[in-house]
Every structure is written in structure tokens, then in C-alpha cells.
Design an enzyme around this catalytic site. Structure first.
Site, PDB file in Angstrom:
ATOM      1  N   TYR A  75      -3.241   3.782   2.391  1.00  0.00           N
ATOM      2  CA  TYR A  75      -3.291   4.158   3.798  1.00  0.00           C
ATOM      3  C   TYR A  75      -4.600   4.876   4.134  1.00  0.00           C
ATOM      4  CZ  TYR A  75      -2.620   6.871   8.026  1.00  0.00           C
ATOM      5  OH  TYR A  75      -2.801   7.446   9.257  1.00  0.00           O
ATOM      6  N   TYR A 117       0.836  -1.201   0.000  1.00  0.00           N
ATOM      7  CA  TYR A 117       0.000   0.000   0.000  1.00  0.00           C
ATOM      8  C   TYR A 117       0.868   1.248   0.000  1.00  0.00           C
ATOM      9  CZ  TYR A 117       0.808   0.714   5.076  1.00  0.00           C
ATOM     10  OH  TYR A 117       1.367   0.932   6.315  1.00  0.00           O
ATOM     11  N   CYS A 118       0.287   2.343  -0.498  1.00  0.00           N
ATOM     12  CA  CYS A 118       0.907   3.669  -0.407  1.00  0.00           C
ATOM     13  C   CYS A 118      -0.141   4.617   0.151  1.00  0.00           C
ATOM     14  CB  CYS A 118       1.484   4.115  -1.749  1.00  0.00           C
ATOM     15  SG  CYS A 118       0.292   4.186  -3.114  1.00  0.00           S
ATOM     16  N   TRP A 119      -0.115   5.868  -0.228  1.00  0.00           N
ATOM     17  CA  TRP A 119      -1.037   6.832   0.378  1.00  0.00           C
ATOM     18  C   TRP A 119      -2.485   6.589  -0.043  1.00  0.00           C
ATOM     19  CZ3 TRP A 119      -1.466   9.876   4.320  1.00  0.00           C
ATOM     20  CH2 TRP A 119      -2.408  10.891   4.328  1.00  0.00           C
TER      21      TRP A 119
END
Length: 350
Positions: A120, A91-93
């Protein structure tokens, strides 16, 4: 086509990878995640500046090279020993380019990598929803008592004995009073604090009591989530009534480190000048600088903490008048263990 991977699906993966920058990871992250950034902090600033000044193409051209270099380093390093059946969740932002680029390369290698839908931000929404949904019905048992009653130690003893505990001061890295900062440890961010609470609630058995210390709205600079605060204030209370001598002995042990920084201690006492006046504070500061903690803590108990204890508790906890009480003269480790057993005994007797 495979359905999007949601936050609740994350336990079905071998590894949870946070592809954001180290600074983003430090603010808050999903519990158990490892940080494998596709752009480090400095690179993220460079790419962001290029995007603003020269546009998306130039930002992606330069950023793409940086991403490739970082992914190569991860493949040679942290991912090098992973077996062919490794199944990571990334995952990222927002679940966009950063995690997408990592997932693409991991799949090219042959691993069954998946991308967390929403990144996130979906985790943050999950935390908020968890707190709002679970807090109103939490089976809380609230430990209260005057300052120095070893409530946190009793919570720790309850946890060691296998009971459910929500250690808010532990999660906040702060003891809750004006002298409560933990030496050498900063408090987490507000979001990380809430993540820690939600993580405890995720694994809760609602049929068993959840023991928690009675807190005000703020612990240091952090704020209790409103749904939890409301439930805390409406829940049954168990009061630890320790003798002044036992409390003073405990405080001298639990706050002994304050004697190592006398000037810092004196400075903190200065914040109480409006409450107690210059003369009292000058005496307390002199004791702090002399290292006379027994005299200082005895007066802090008698003049600062104890006078308003009963009124503050009755104002904060609606079940205060119906509280159960446990009296003790012993707050040594053995005494704390006995208190924890007595707390459970109260529950079993009802």
C-alpha cells in the site's frame, strides 16, 4: 527472475487483493481491491502485542496459525471458484509477510499470484506523485455561483452527458457548507479522498475539459491537495447566475432532509453566532425547530451566504474578472440539464 510488480502494472491482473486488516482497508485502499485479510483487526492487535512483549518468534508462531486459518477460509470461500488461469495481485502495508504468505499459498495451488512491490505504501506514493505531476496542467473549467446555484447538480448532468467531471464534494461526501454533512454518511479519510481524486486523474483525457466546482481549501474536515487547489484557483471560471427564487426553491429541495432533524439543524446554526449575533441566530434556530425552512433559507442566503460571495470569489480565483456567465430562472432537473448543455456550449464557442 520476474521483475517486481509495480502499481502501474496492476491492471494486468484479474483480481486485486488487499491482505490487510478490515480497519486498514476502511481507511484507504487501491480502487477496485477486495479485502481478504490474512489477520483480522483483533488478531493483528494480538500479534503486535506478542511481538512487543515476547519477541518476533512467538508473534510469528501464533500469527502463523491465524494466517493459515484465514487463508484456508479464503480458499474455501472467495477463491473457491477461480479458474486455473486466475492471476491475482496481492498487497499489504509494505509488501511484506502478510501479502507474501498469501502469494505463497496461492502459487502452491497453481495460480499465477504476484505481490505488489512496496504494498500500500507504494500506492500512496503513486497517489502523491500523480497529484503533483498532473494537477499543474489540468484542463479545468471551474463552475462558480452563489450558494444554491445547483453547481453540483450541473456537474452530475455534465457527467451523465459524457463529459469529464471531478466531483470533489461527491468524493468528500460533503456539500461544503456548515450544513453540508450528508445524513448517515461519514466523510472518508484524507488519504481515501486523495485516492479518489488520483483515480479520476488516472483516466483523464488531457485534451478535453475537466469540469469541477469552485471550492475553498476545505470540504468539511477534508483538505484539497495543494497542487489541485493552486490549479483550481488559476483556471477559467464559469459562473451560474440563478435568480434568488430559483436558488431558494432548489435549496428547499436539496436540503429537505434537514427538516427531519430540527434540533441538529438548530445546533449547527449556533456555530454562526459570532458572525451574526445572538438575536439573529435565535430567530434562525426558532425557524429550524418550527420546520420553517423557507424563511430560514431565505435569510441564510440574504444575510450569510450572499454578502461576501463576490469578494470571496475574486480573492480565491485569479480568473474571476474574466469569467463567463450563464443566467437562469430554472434549477429544476430539466433546467439543470439545460445549464449543463449551455456550459459545454461556452467551451465550444471559444
Amino acid at each position: 527472475m520476474r521483475a517486481p510488480t509495480r502499481v502501474v502494472d496492476r491492471h494486468g491482473f484479474h483480481t486485486l487483493i488487499d491482505a490487510r486488516s478490515p480497519a486498514e482497508f476502511a481507511i484507504d485502499h487501491i480502487p477496485g481491491a477486495i479485502n481478504c485479510p490474512v489477520l483480522d483487526d483483533a488478531q493483528r492487535v494480538i500479534v503486535g502485542t506478542l511481538y512487543k512483549q515476547q519477541g518476533a518468534f512467538e508473534a510469528r508462531r501464533v500469527g502463523g496459525a491465524m494466517v493459515a486459518e484465514n487463508l484456508a477460509r479464503h480458499l474455501r470461500g472467495q477463491f473457491a471458484e477461480q479458474p486455473a488461469n486466475w492471476k491475482p495481485l496481492v498487497y499489504c502495508w509494505r509488501g511484506g509477510l502478510r501479502s507474501g504468505s498469501m502469494v505463497t499459498w496461492l502459487r502452491l495451488v497453481g495460480w499465477d499470484a504476484q505481490q505488489l512491490a512496496g504494498g500500500y505504501k507504494s500506492w500512496r506514493r503513486y497517489v502523491i506523485d500523480t497529484l503533483e505531476a498532473q494537477c499543474p496542467t489540468l484542463p479545468l473549467r471551474v463552475l462558480v455561483g452563489a450558494t444554491g446555484s445547483a453547481k453540483t447538480r450541473v456537474l452530475q448532468a455534465l457527467a451523465a452527458q459524457g463529459h469529464q467531471v471531478l466531483d470533489l464534494e461527491g468524493l468528500a461526501v460533503h456539500k461544503g457548507s456548515i450544513l453540508g454533512a450528508v445524513p448517515g454518511q461519514a466523510q472518508p479519510s484524507q488519504t481515501a479522498f486523495e485516492t479518489g481524486i488520483a483515480h479520476v486523474l488516472e483516466n483523464l483525457d488531457p485534451a478535453r475539459p475537466l469540469y469541477v466546482e469552485g471550492e475553498s481549501r476545505k470540504i468539511g474536515r477534508l483538505t484539497l491537495p495543494t497542487p489541485l487547489l493552486l490549479r483550481l484557483r488559476a483556471s477559467p471560471c464559469i459562473e451560474i447566475r440563478a435568480t434568488p427564487a430559483a436558488r431558494l426553491d432548489y435549496l428547499l429541495r436539496d436540503y429537505a432532509y434537514l427538516g427531519d432533524a430540527p434540533q441538529l439543524l438548530a445546533d449547527k446554526l449556533g456555530y454562526l453566532k459570532d458572525l451574526h449575533g445572538k438575536q439573529v441566530i435565535a430567530r434562525w434556530q426558532a425557524w429550524a425547530l418550527e420546520g420553517n425552512l423557507p424563511a430560514l433559507f431565505a435569510e441564510l442566503m440574504a444575510l450569510h451566504y450572499d454578502p461576501h460571495y463576490g469578494r470571496s470569489q475574486s480573492n480565491n480565483f485569479s480568473a474571476w474578472t474574466a469569467r463567463q456567465s450563464l443566467e437562469t430562472q430554472d434549477l429544476t432537473p430539466a433546467g439543470v440539464d439545460a445549464l449543463a448543455q449551455a456550459v459545454v456550449g461556452l467551451q465550444n464557442a471559444t
